[in-house]
Design a protein around this motif. Sequence first.
Motif, mmCIF file in Angstrom:
data_model
loop_
_atom_site.group_PDB
_atom_site.id
_atom_site.type_symbol
_atom_site.label_atom_id
_atom_site.label_comp_id
_atom_site.label_asym_id
_atom_site.label_seq_id
_atom_site.Cartn_x
_atom_site.Cartn_y
_atom_site.Cartn_z
ATOM 1 N N PHE A 232 27.287 -15.525 30.140
ATOM 2 C CA PHE A 232 28.388 -16.476 30.027
ATOM 3 C C PHE A 232 29.157 -16.143 28.747
ATOM 4 C CE2 PHE A 232 24.746 -19.171 31.626
ATOM 5 C CZ PHE A 232 25.089 -19.085 32.967
ATOM 6 N N ILE A 233 30.474 -16.313 28.779
ATOM 7 C CA ILE A 233 31.304 -16.045 27.601
ATOM 8 C C ILE A 233 32.295 -17.190 27.439
ATOM 9 C CG2 ILE A 233 32.936 -14.457 26.494
ATOM 10 C CD1 ILE A 233 31.795 -12.234 28.266
ATOM 11 N N SER A 234 32.466 -17.634 26.211
ATOM 12 C CA SER A 234 33.522 -18.608 25.914
ATOM 13 C C SER A 234 34.291 -18.154 24.684
ATOM 14 C CB SER A 234 32.938 -20.013 25.697
ATOM 15 O OG SER A 234 31.921 -20.000 24.714
ATOM 16 N N VAL A 235 35.581 -18.445 24.687
ATOM 17 C CA VAL A 235 36.446 -18.127 23.550
ATOM 18 C C VAL A 235 37.242 -19.374 23.214
ATOM 19 C CG1 VAL A 235 36.565 -15.636 23.924
ATOM 20 C CG2 VAL A 235 38.158 -17.112 25.129
ATOM 21 N N LYS A 236 37.139 -19.799 21.979
ATOM 22 C CA LYS A 236 37.823 -21.001 21.511
ATOM 23 C C LYS A 236 38.968 -20.548 20.614
ATOM 24 C CE LYS A 236 36.652 -25.634 19.873
ATOM 25 N NZ LYS A 236 37.690 -25.730 18.846
ATOM 26 N N ILE A 237 40.196 -20.800 21.056
ATOM 27 C CA ILE A 237 41.376 -20.164 20.468
ATOM 28 C C ILE A 237 42.329 -21.220 19.935
ATOM 29 C CG2 ILE A 237 43.390 -18.711 20.978
ATOM 30 C CD1 ILE A 237 41.756 -17.489 23.290
ATOM 31 N N GLY A 238 42.847 -21.006 18.715
ATOM 32 C CA GLY A 238 43.979 -21.810 18.303
ATOM 33 C C GLY A 238 44.082 -22.214 16.859
ATOM 34 N N ILE A 239 43.059 -22.862 16.304
ATOM 35 C CA ILE A 239 43.238 -23.502 15.007
ATOM 36 C C ILE A 239 43.552 -22.494 13.904
ATOM 37 C CG2 ILE A 239 40.750 -23.534 14.568
ATOM 38 C CD1 ILE A 239 43.338 -26.181 13.405
ATOM 39 N N ASN A 240 42.886 -21.339 13.892
ATOM 40 C CA ASN A 240 43.155 -20.366 12.833
ATOM 41 C C ASN A 240 44.546 -19.763 12.938
ATOM 42 O OD1 ASN A 240 39.738 -19.068 12.747
ATOM 43 N ND2 ASN A 240 40.649 -20.774 11.633
ATOM 44 N N LEU A 241 45.037 -19.597 14.150
ATOM 45 C CA LEU A 241 46.385 -19.054 14.328
ATOM 46 C C LEU A 241 47.431 -20.000 13.755
ATOM 47 C CD1 LEU A 241 45.826 -17.842 17.955
ATOM 48 C CD2 LEU A 241 46.199 -16.347 15.995
ATOM 49 N N VAL A 242 47.163 -21.306 13.849
ATOM 50 C CA VAL A 242 48.098 -22.284 13.301
ATOM 51 C C VAL A 242 47.955 -22.360 11.787
ATOM 52 C CG1 VAL A 242 48.735 -24.721 13.253
ATOM 53 C CG2 VAL A 242 48.197 -23.625 15.428
ATOM 54 N N ASN A 243 46.716 -22.537 11.300
ATOM 55 C CA ASN A 243 46.614 -22.780 9.857
ATOM 56 C C ASN A 243 46.855 -21.538 9.015
ATOM 57 O OD1 ASN A 243 43.996 -21.544 9.854
ATOM 58 N ND2 ASN A 243 43.040 -23.525 10.263
ATOM 59 N N MET A 244 46.892 -20.364 9.637
ATOM 60 C CA MET A 244 47.322 -19.169 8.917
ATOM 61 C C MET A 244 48.778 -18.828 9.185
ATOM 62 S SD MET A 244 44.163 -16.479 8.839
ATOM 63 C CE MET A 244 45.100 -15.494 7.661
ATOM 64 N N ASP A 245 49.408 -19.554 10.131
ATOM 65 C CA ASP A 245 50.798 -19.278 10.502
ATOM 66 C C ASP A 245 50.958 -17.789 10.807
ATOM 67 O OD1 ASP A 245 53.464 -19.832 11.009
ATOM 68 O OD2 ASP A 245 54.066 -19.541 8.918
ATOM 69 N N LEU A 246 50.082 -17.301 11.671
ATOM 70 C CA LEU A 246 49.951 -15.856 11.860
ATOM 71 C C LEU A 246 50.976 -15.269 12.827
ATOM 72 C CD1 LEU A 246 48.037 -13.513 10.973
ATOM 73 C CD2 LEU A 246 46.863 -13.849 13.144
ATOM 74 N N MET A 247 51.354 -16.032 13.859
ATOM 75 C CA MET A 247 52.255 -15.461 14.862
ATOM 76 C C MET A 247 53.096 -16.572 15.474
ATOM 77 S SD MET A 247 49.661 -14.665 18.090
ATOM 78 C CE MET A 247 48.724 -13.440 17.187
ATOM 79 N N ARG A 248 54.087 -16.166 16.233
ATOM 80 C CA ARG A 248 54.963 -17.095 16.926
ATOM 81 C C ARG A 248 54.609 -17.118 18.414
ATOM 82 N NH1 ARG A 248 55.077 -17.938 12.452
ATOM 83 N NH2 ARG A 248 56.834 -18.011 10.982
ATOM 84 N N LEU A 249 55.188 -18.060 19.133
ATOM 85 C CA LEU A 249 54.869 -18.239 20.538
ATOM 86 C C LEU A 249 55.111 -16.966 21.340
ATOM 87 C CD1 LEU A 249 54.016 -20.167 22.794
ATOM 88 C CD2 LEU A 249 56.413 -20.878 22.978
ATOM 89 N N ARG A 250 56.173 -16.228 21.002
ATOM 90 C CA ARG A 250 56.482 -14.993 21.720
ATOM 91 C C ARG A 250 55.317 -14.014 21.672
ATOM 92 N NH1 ARG A 250 56.280 -10.864 23.582
ATOM 93 N NH2 ARG A 250 57.884 -9.314 24.104
ATOM 94 N N ALA A 251 54.629 -13.927 20.544
ATOM 95 C CA ALA A 251 53.505 -13.002 20.411
ATOM 96 C C ALA A 251 52.203 -13.599 20.939
ATOM 97 C CB ALA A 251 53.331 -12.599 18.948
ATOM 98 N N PHE A 252 52.081 -14.906 20.898
ATOM 99 C CA PHE A 252 50.821 -15.552 21.224
ATOM 100 C C PHE A 252 50.398 -15.307 22.671
ATOM 101 C CE2 PHE A 252 48.594 -19.423 22.795
ATOM 102 C CZ PHE A 252 47.410 -19.269 22.079
ATOM 103 N N GLY A 253 51.301 -15.544 23.616
ATOM 104 C CA GLY A 253 50.948 -15.376 25.021
ATOM 105 C C GLY A 253 50.457 -13.980 25.343
ATOM 106 N N PRO A 254 51.225 -12.927 25.028
ATOM 107 C CA PRO A 254 50.734 -11.574 25.288
ATOM 108 C C PRO A 254 49.438 -11.254 24.558
ATOM 109 C CG PRO A 254 53.109 -11.543 24.941
ATOM 110 C CD PRO A 254 52.651 -12.924 24.608
ATOM 111 N N ALA A 255 49.261 -11.796 23.332
ATOM 112 C CA ALA A 255 48.023 -11.533 22.587
ATOM 113 C C ALA A 255 46.822 -12.142 23.300
ATOM 114 C CB ALA A 255 48.138 -12.073 21.172
ATOM 115 N N VAL A 256 46.981 -13.361 23.839
ATOM 116 C CA VAL A 256 45.889 -13.976 24.593
ATOM 117 C C VAL A 256 45.581 -13.155 25.838
ATOM 118 C CG1 VAL A 256 45.187 -16.005 25.921
ATOM 119 C CG2 VAL A 256 46.316 -16.294 23.709
#
Length: 402
Positions: A232-256
């Motif tokens: 089984f595999i789980s990936v919990k995504i989101g909080i670090n991307l926000v609190n580091m202000d790492l990328m914008r929505l345009r990059a987020f979807g393709p990165a996921v």
Amino acid sequence: MDTEHDWITTTVTADLLRGALDVERTEHGVLPHRLPARARAQNTDGQLAMAESQPSGVRLAFRTRATAVELDTLPTKRSYVGAPPRPDGVYDLIVDGSPAGQGSVTDGHLLIIDMTAGTTERRPGRPGTVRFAGLPAREKDVEIWLPHNETTELIALRTDAPVEPPRASGRKVWLHHGSSISHGSDAASPTAIWPALAASLGGVELINLGLAGSALLDPFTARALRDTPADFISVKIGINLVNMDLMRLRAFGPAVHGFLDTIREGHPTTPLLVVSPILCPIHEDTPGPCAPDLGGMRDGRLRFVAMGDPAERAGGKLTLGVIRDELSRIVKQRVADDPNLHHLDGRELYGETDFAELPLPDDLHPAAAAHRRIGERFARLAFTAEGPFPVPAQDGSGRRGL
């Protein structure tokens, strides 16, 4: 070292460790790693280097008739300038699946971190020993869970009876990736972090790639997940991307998409659960970056504040609300061709009513009681016959042990 026993020293090797993806030989002994050497070689971030070397979910496991166990270690502890002192890391002893003791090592190296100046000072220290005595004098399975928040070099394992590698448990392997919340944040001990609690209740073997401050969709992390055997595999995504202000929505979807594509290269049909962020009010509608509250630190309190402006969402800045919507959309799009892909809204693990009862002490990380609640809910939602990770109950209690 205690001298009342006839001690047997056992070299710590990879076959005595669970939850580590790599083991590095050091000057003093061995250092468990949660990312493989190839991934570490591609990393240039000190935060990730520290996080992956902290053995969250890593445990020594062996069979023995010993009644006393000693473990010499060299921890690396952290101190934050202006924040209250951190407690020593905890070692949890588990005997035949049940808690049997706790200990700490007070010595070790010290990292002094100044978050306002962005500097780190390292003060060298010496090894210490954690000791457990009074164990039952019978053949038994023993686990020593290492501190989830201290880099820990393992120097020597001593027992008053021979040890051998553990028997195969026959349990399914759950591979999980997430942020500091999955790493353990302010949990009370290594078996009390929410993934360990969920694994215990689900009756599965945990490999925890919760990486504090570092769940950033890095390709080398995706490859580590791809190459690690798991049921089984789980990936919990989101909080670090926000609190580091790492990328914008345009990059987020393709990165996921790319992150999930890479995992699927090694696990084409393995049940894969995408988990969106738990509730964090400071970032629900306000973008990052996130920064320590300097005023609070002057008062001896460590708290975090969101530095973005909600109006910046129009320009593609990420908030937790934006990320939840996008993750839901991505999973719905992919599931038509990937029936083993699943989605869980993180607010089902910790939401508004939970925040009212068990608020985040620093406005970012859950404390011990919230870890327990998240772990219990994840087990109830995921490790059921109807859930994404079907594991049959092993006894009438519903609890399957560590």
